[in-house]
Design an enzyme around this catalytic site. Sequence first.
Site, PDB file in Angstrom:
ATOM      1  N   SER A 114      14.450  -9.756  77.183  1.00  0.00           N
ATOM      2  CA  SER A 114      14.136 -11.124  76.776  1.00  0.00           C
ATOM      3  C   SER A 114      15.097 -12.073  77.479  1.00  0.00           C
ATOM      4  O   SER A 114      16.238 -11.687  77.783  1.00  0.00           O
ATOM      5  CB  SER A 114      14.276 -11.290  75.263  1.00  0.00           C
TER       6      SER A 114
ATOM      7  N   TYR B 250      19.025 -10.640  67.304  1.00  0.00           N
ATOM      8  CA  TYR B 250      18.049 -10.411  68.376  1.00  0.00           C
ATOM      9  C   TYR B 250      18.728 -10.551  69.736  1.00  0.00           C
ATOM     10  O   TYR B 250      18.495  -9.743  70.639  1.00  0.00           O
ATOM     11  CB  TYR B 250      16.901 -11.407  68.254  1.00  0.00           C
TER      12      TYR B 250
END
Length: 242
Positions: free
Chosen positions: A137, A151
């Site tokens: 990501s 995250y």
Amino acid sequence: MGRVALVTGGTRGIGAASAYRLAEAGANIAITYSSSAESAEEEVNRLEGLSIEARAYKADAAKPESLPQVVDQIVNDLGDIEILVNNAGMFAGGMIGEIKYEDYRRVMSINVDALFTTTQAVLKSMPDGGRIINIGSVLGERATTAGLSVYNASKFAVAGLTRSWAKDLATRNILVNVVQPGPIATVMNPDDGENSDFMRGLTALGRYGQPHEVAALVAFLAGPEATYITGATLNVDGGWNA
């Protein structure tokens, strides 16, 4: 290609798009799914329409210790896995001091532990010259806003493992890279969600990406022209991290 590719979490979004692009290139495909056997079967039928062999396997990424058995079954059914796309993942947000340990542990288990365990299992029989493509990501490169630490940490870990594995596996000519999507229109991050205008505004192009735009890079990295790319973090983010 004529090779065997495993795409974890391959029933929707980036995973499904990546599996389709690899199948278009001639790879036989194994996909894993966590819950919906019906959706998995639909994807298998779609892939087999490209005249390749495709199979779906139920796998619980929240229980990484169970994944080597799934890999063994895939190898038994289809042959040695030559392309691994570690795509399965999840998101959970929350401020430090407030986010529950259980949420932290689940994110790490699925985003990091499962990726590690699956890769270890695949490498037992992956031929020299194989490809490992981790889906990370843009949040594995920098912290964009508050409340994303868990995250962020999981995706920073994915990028770090990728770089180190590229060194570990270079003598076998196994190439390892991480693809880092920005906001991509998926079920997990719909382009009409409550935060979509904010995220759209963080991109230079002012729009969400589509799964096929990520899958195109995955297919390139798995293909015959990407022979001198390893240990790289490659963003598909519309300029999010520019």
